[in-house]
Motif scaffolding. Structure first.
Motif, PDB file in Angstrom:
ATOM      1  N   LEU A  97       9.845  -4.138  15.502  1.00  0.00           N
ATOM      2  CA  LEU A  97      10.317  -4.375  16.860  1.00  0.00           C
ATOM      3  C   LEU A  97      11.514  -3.490  17.179  1.00  0.00           C
ATOM      4  O   LEU A  97      11.586  -2.885  18.262  1.00  0.00           O
ATOM      5  CB  LEU A  97      10.674  -5.845  17.036  1.00  0.00           C
ATOM      6  N   GLN A  98      12.452  -3.381  16.251  1.00  0.00           N
ATOM      7  CA  GLN A  98      13.643  -2.569  16.486  1.00  0.00           C
ATOM      8  C   GLN A  98      13.302  -1.088  16.639  1.00  0.00           C
ATOM      9  O   GLN A  98      13.860  -0.397  17.498  1.00  0.00           O
ATOM     10  CB  GLN A  98      14.639  -2.755  15.340  1.00  0.00           C
ATOM     11  N   VAL A  99      12.370  -0.616  15.837  1.00  0.00           N
ATOM     12  CA  VAL A  99      11.936   0.779  15.953  1.00  0.00           C
ATOM     13  C   VAL A  99      11.320   1.028  17.322  1.00  0.00           C
ATOM     14  O   VAL A  99      11.617   2.030  17.991  1.00  0.00           O
ATOM     15  CB  VAL A  99      10.929   1.128  14.836  1.00  0.00           C
ATOM     16  N   GLU A 100      10.468   0.108  17.784  1.00  0.00           N
ATOM     17  CA  GLU A 100       9.777   0.299  19.062  1.00  0.00           C
ATOM     18  C   GLU A 100      10.735   0.211  20.248  1.00  0.00           C
ATOM     19  O   GLU A 100      10.662   1.039  21.163  1.00  0.00           O
ATOM     20  CB  GLU A 100       8.655  -0.724  19.207  1.00  0.00           C
ATOM     21  N   ILE A 101      11.626  -0.772  20.246  1.00  0.00           N
ATOM     22  CA  ILE A 101      12.550  -0.893  21.370  1.00  0.00           C
ATOM     23  C   ILE A 101      13.510   0.296  21.401  1.00  0.00           C
ATOM     24  O   ILE A 101      13.882   0.783  22.481  1.00  0.00           O
ATOM     25  CB  ILE A 101      13.329  -2.232  21.329  1.00  0.00           C
TER      26      ILE A 101
END
Length: 202
Positions: A97-101
């Motif tokens: 999630l952190q990579v995508e956001i």
């Protein structure tokens, strides 16, 4: 060996204590975050503690030390700092999630852990908390992102592969690794909107 950790308990086969193992890594703040697969840049708002290092390593000892650091970071700070071994899959979900956001916003996004592990006793005192909350077994996280709308986080969380529960609240997002696909709160509307958009694209 019990899966319960605390500052006084011995972990890793009795080699080091949770305090000596986890504290140095937890309090290490860095001027800029490093976002990528198999690692997290995450902070506890109540204490200011920051973690920013990989939770996966080919070296078994390093890997277990990292897992212990994250498990200690997830501790119940409102009930004596008690902790359990976290489900590693939860860390994987949050990392993705952190990579995508961060990719979407063009900058590294710091995540804040609002609630991690909860003791059964404290969970029972929280109004509206599920009686068998996955927070009580180290399989859940309530979090928010710095300067990120909650709806954006919910959209990404809903699309994570193999994520279990996703709950949308006014000030944070919940994810867990429980069985089945479960959505509640504003996460339901987000999922329905995403499915409608997928159908429209054919």
């Amino acid at each position: 060996m019990s899966n319960v950790l605390s500052r006084r308990s011995l972990i890793l086969g009795g080699l080091v204590s949770a305090a000596t193992l986890a504290a140095p890594a937890v309090v290490r703040a860095t001027p800029t975050g490093t976002v990528g697969p198999d690692r997290l840049w995450i902070q506890r708002p109540e204490t200011g503690e920051i973690l920013n290092h990989p939770f996966v390593s080919r070296d078994n000892r390093v890997h277990r030390q990292a897992w212990a650091s994250y498990s200690y970071f997830w501790r119940d700070i409102k009930d004596g700092g008690q902790a359990v071994w976290m489900d590693p899959r939860l860390l994987v979900h949050l990392s993705r999630l952190q990579v995508e956001i961060s990719r979407q916003r063009g900058e590294e996004v710091l995540l804040y852990l609002n609630s991690g592990y909860r003791t059964v006793e404290r969970n029972a005192r929280i109004e509206g908390a599920a009686q068998r909350s996955l927070h009580c077994v180290g399989c859940a996280a309530d979090f928010f992102g710095r300067n990120v709308p909650h709806r954006t986080l919910l959209t990404i969380a809903d699309a994570l592969p193999q994520v279990g529960g996703v709950g949308g609240y006014s000030s944070f997002t919940h994810i867990d690794t429980g069985a089945g696909t479960r959505r509640w709160g504003t996460a339901v509307a987000v999922r329905d909107h995403r499915l409608e958009a997928q159908r429209a694209r054919g």
